[in-house]
Motif scaffolding. Structure first.
Motif, PDB file in Angstrom:
ATOM      1  N   GLY A 172       0.801  -1.215   0.000  1.00  0.00           N
ATOM      2  CA  GLY A 172       0.000   0.000   0.000  1.00  0.00           C
ATOM      3  C   GLY A 172       0.833   1.265   0.000  1.00  0.00           C
ATOM      4  N   ILE A 173       2.162   1.130   0.101  1.00  0.00           N
ATOM      5  CA  ILE A 173       3.059   2.292   0.082  1.00  0.00           C
ATOM      6  C   ILE A 173       3.195   2.802  -1.354  1.00  0.00           C
ATOM      7  N   GLN A 174       2.745   4.013  -1.596  1.00  0.00           N
ATOM      8  CA  GLN A 174       2.764   4.606  -2.938  1.00  0.00           C
ATOM      9  C   GLN A 174       1.997   3.728  -3.940  1.00  0.00           C
ATOM     10  N   ARG A 175       0.920   3.129  -3.477  1.00  0.00           N
ATOM     11  CA  ARG A 175       0.139   2.217  -4.338  1.00  0.00           C
ATOM     12  C   ARG A 175      -0.438   2.933  -5.553  1.00  0.00           C
ATOM     13  N   LYS A 176      -0.947   4.129  -5.351  1.00  0.00           N
ATOM     14  CA  LYS A 176      -1.566   4.876  -6.450  1.00  0.00           C
ATOM     15  C   LYS A 176      -0.538   5.176  -7.549  1.00  0.00           C
ATOM     16  N   LEU A 177       0.638   5.652  -7.125  1.00  0.00           N
ATOM     17  CA  LEU A 177       1.697   5.956  -8.087  1.00  0.00           C
ATOM     18  C   LEU A 177       2.161   4.687  -8.796  1.00  0.00           C
ATOM     19  N   ALA A 178       2.311   3.609  -8.034  1.00  0.00           N
ATOM     20  CA  ALA A 178       2.757   2.343  -8.616  1.00  0.00           C
ATOM     21  C   ALA A 178       1.761   1.829  -9.649  1.00  0.00           C
ATOM     22  N   ALA A 179       0.465   1.938  -9.343  1.00  0.00           N
ATOM     23  CA  ALA A 179      -0.565   1.492 -10.283  1.00  0.00           C
ATOM     24  C   ALA A 179      -0.507   2.302 -11.567  1.00  0.00           C
ATOM     25  N   LEU A 180      -0.269   3.604 -11.436  1.00  0.00           N
ATOM     26  CA  LEU A 180      -0.186   4.474 -12.612  1.00  0.00           C
ATOM     27  C   LEU A 180       1.002   4.101 -13.489  1.00  0.00           C
ATOM     28  N   ILE A 181       2.179   3.997 -12.886  1.00  0.00           N
ATOM     29  CA  ILE A 181       3.390   3.688 -13.653  1.00  0.00           C
ATOM     30  C   ILE A 181       3.289   2.295 -14.269  1.00  0.00           C
ATOM     31  N   ALA A 182       2.793   1.329 -13.481  1.00  0.00           N
ATOM     32  CA  ALA A 182       2.667  -0.035 -13.995  1.00  0.00           C
ATOM     33  C   ALA A 182       1.656  -0.108 -15.130  1.00  0.00           C
ATOM     34  N   VAL A 225      -4.661  -6.435 -17.849  1.00  0.00           N
ATOM     35  CA  VAL A 225      -3.891  -6.038 -16.672  1.00  0.00           C
ATOM     36  C   VAL A 225      -3.675  -4.526 -16.627  1.00  0.00           C
ATOM     37  N   SER A 226      -3.325  -3.933 -17.767  1.00  0.00           N
ATOM     38  CA  SER A 226      -3.106  -2.482 -17.778  1.00  0.00           C
ATOM     39  C   SER A 226      -4.394  -1.740 -17.436  1.00  0.00           C
ATOM     40  N   ALA A 227      -5.525  -2.218 -17.949  1.00  0.00           N
ATOM     41  CA  ALA A 227      -6.811  -1.583 -17.655  1.00  0.00           C
ATOM     42  C   ALA A 227      -7.191  -1.761 -16.187  1.00  0.00           C
ATOM     43  N   THR A 228      -6.920  -2.931 -15.631  1.00  0.00           N
ATOM     44  CA  THR A 228      -7.210  -3.172 -14.208  1.00  0.00           C
ATOM     45  C   THR A 228      -6.387  -2.240 -13.327  1.00  0.00           C
ATOM     46  N   LEU A 229      -5.147  -2.007 -13.699  1.00  0.00           N
ATOM     47  CA  LEU A 229      -4.297  -1.091 -12.938  1.00  0.00           C
ATOM     48  C   LEU A 229      -4.852   0.337 -12.963  1.00  0.00           C
ATOM     49  N   VAL A 230      -5.480   0.702 -14.078  1.00  0.00           N
ATOM     50  CA  VAL A 230      -6.125   2.011 -14.151  1.00  0.00           C
ATOM     51  C   VAL A 230      -7.288   2.082 -13.152  1.00  0.00           C
ATOM     52  N   VAL A 231      -8.050   0.999 -13.074  1.00  0.00           N
ATOM     53  CA  VAL A 231      -9.151   0.943 -12.115  1.00  0.00           C
ATOM     54  C   VAL A 231      -8.609   1.091 -10.687  1.00  0.00           C
ATOM     55  N   ILE A 232      -7.527   0.386 -10.391  1.00  0.00           N
ATOM     56  CA  ILE A 232      -6.913   0.467  -9.065  1.00  0.00           C
ATOM     57  C   ILE A 232      -6.405   1.889  -8.806  1.00  0.00           C
ATOM     58  N   TYR A 233      -5.804   2.508  -9.805  1.00  0.00           N
ATOM     59  CA  TYR A 233      -5.296   3.876  -9.674  1.00  0.00           C
ATOM     60  C   TYR A 233      -6.430   4.822  -9.262  1.00  0.00           C
ATOM     61  N   HIS A 234      -7.557   4.718  -9.928  1.00  0.00           N
ATOM     62  CA  HIS A 234      -8.677   5.621  -9.632  1.00  0.00           C
ATOM     63  C   HIS A 234      -9.341   5.311  -8.304  1.00  0.00           C
ATOM     64  N   LYS A 235      -9.190   4.084  -7.828  1.00  0.00           N
ATOM     65  CA  LYS A 235      -9.781   3.709  -6.550  1.00  0.00           C
ATOM     66  C   LYS A 235      -8.850   3.994  -5.373  1.00  0.00           C
ATOM     67  N   SER A 236      -7.562   4.254  -5.653  1.00  0.00           N
ATOM     68  CA  SER A 236      -6.577   4.442  -4.579  1.00  0.00           C
ATOM     69  C   SER A 236      -6.629   5.857  -4.006  1.00  0.00           C
TER      70      SER A 236
END
Length: 240
Positions: free
Chosen positions: A184-194, A229-240
């Protein structure tokens, strides 16, 4: 941002439709890279076609934002986790294989947990579960980039110089994103970059392979995996 949650949902739906169609074309359950149907067990085609239909209906539910049939997404997630994830886990444990079998286990828990995240849209546990599962997959993948560097470097397109360098960069990126998603440390940023990283692979690696001389169902399964996977990471980014 790479794209909105609406576009991400469309991409996820496209991936599900793609896998569903492949279920019909090859007559087996391939989502999450499940092991082949058990030898001698009847019902292979029925299972392949039924699960393919379920994936396509799930895609329609996601694309149209239809809550009445959203339960199909949850069912799809549970099936992927059980049929692909469970069987991959059973295959990995006795051999302690850390190659493609472990990779397939990571794919199955990633896809299954992501579908639960979408199906249980408002549930915090589904979000956390998906982050941890995808994080585990990324951490495993990052480490594998170093263990199997001789293979990984062959995946770098020939027109890009420094194949070993970029393989290591990708490995570090995956491992770092994995740790961030899990902790959960920098999760939003990690989801975006990933999300950017995997989507770039979708564009420069998987799409060309899908249309290349060695094109196969395996390549197209990978095309839809990278898009999903890339689309799921976008969902996670917006939810973080």
């Amino acid at each position: 941002m790479l794209f909105s949650t609406r576009i991400a949902s469309i991409f996820i739906a496209v991936a599900l439709i793609g896998w569903g169609i492949i279920h019909f074309l090859i007559g087996d359950f391939i989502t999450g890279r499940a092991p082949s149907w058990p030898e001698g067990l009847p019902g292979k085609l029925v299972w392949a076609y039924a699960s393919g239909i379920l994936l396509i209906v799930s895609a329609v539910s996601i694309a149209l934002e239809n809550q009445k049939i959203r339960f199909t997404v949850i069912c799809s997630g549970i099936i992927v986790l059980a049929w692909a994830g469970g069987r991959n886990l059973v295959a990995v444990l006795p051999t302690l294989d850390y190659g493609y079998m472990l990779t397939n286990l990571g794919k199955s828990i990633t896809i299954g947990s992501a579908l639960l995240l979408i199906g249980y849209d408002k549930k915090k546990w589904a979000y956390t579960f998906a982050c941890v599962c995808i994080g585990i997959f990324f951490l495993i993948g990052g480490i594998q980039h170093f263990i199997f560097i001789d293979f990984v470097k062959t995946l770098v397109p020939r027109w890009i110089p420094g194949d070993v360098f970029w393989s290591y960069v990708a490995g570090v990126g995956l491992a770092a994103a994995g740790v961030a998603l899990i902790t959960g440390i920098q999760r939003k940023l990690a989801a975006l970059i990933a999300a950017y990283m995997v989507f770039i692979w979708f564009l420069i690696l998987h799409i060309p392979l899908g249309f290349g001389e060695t094109a196969s169902f395996n390549e197209w399964i990978a095309v839809f995996e990278s898009l999903f996977v890339s689309a799921t990471l976008v969902v996670i980014y917006h939810k973080s």
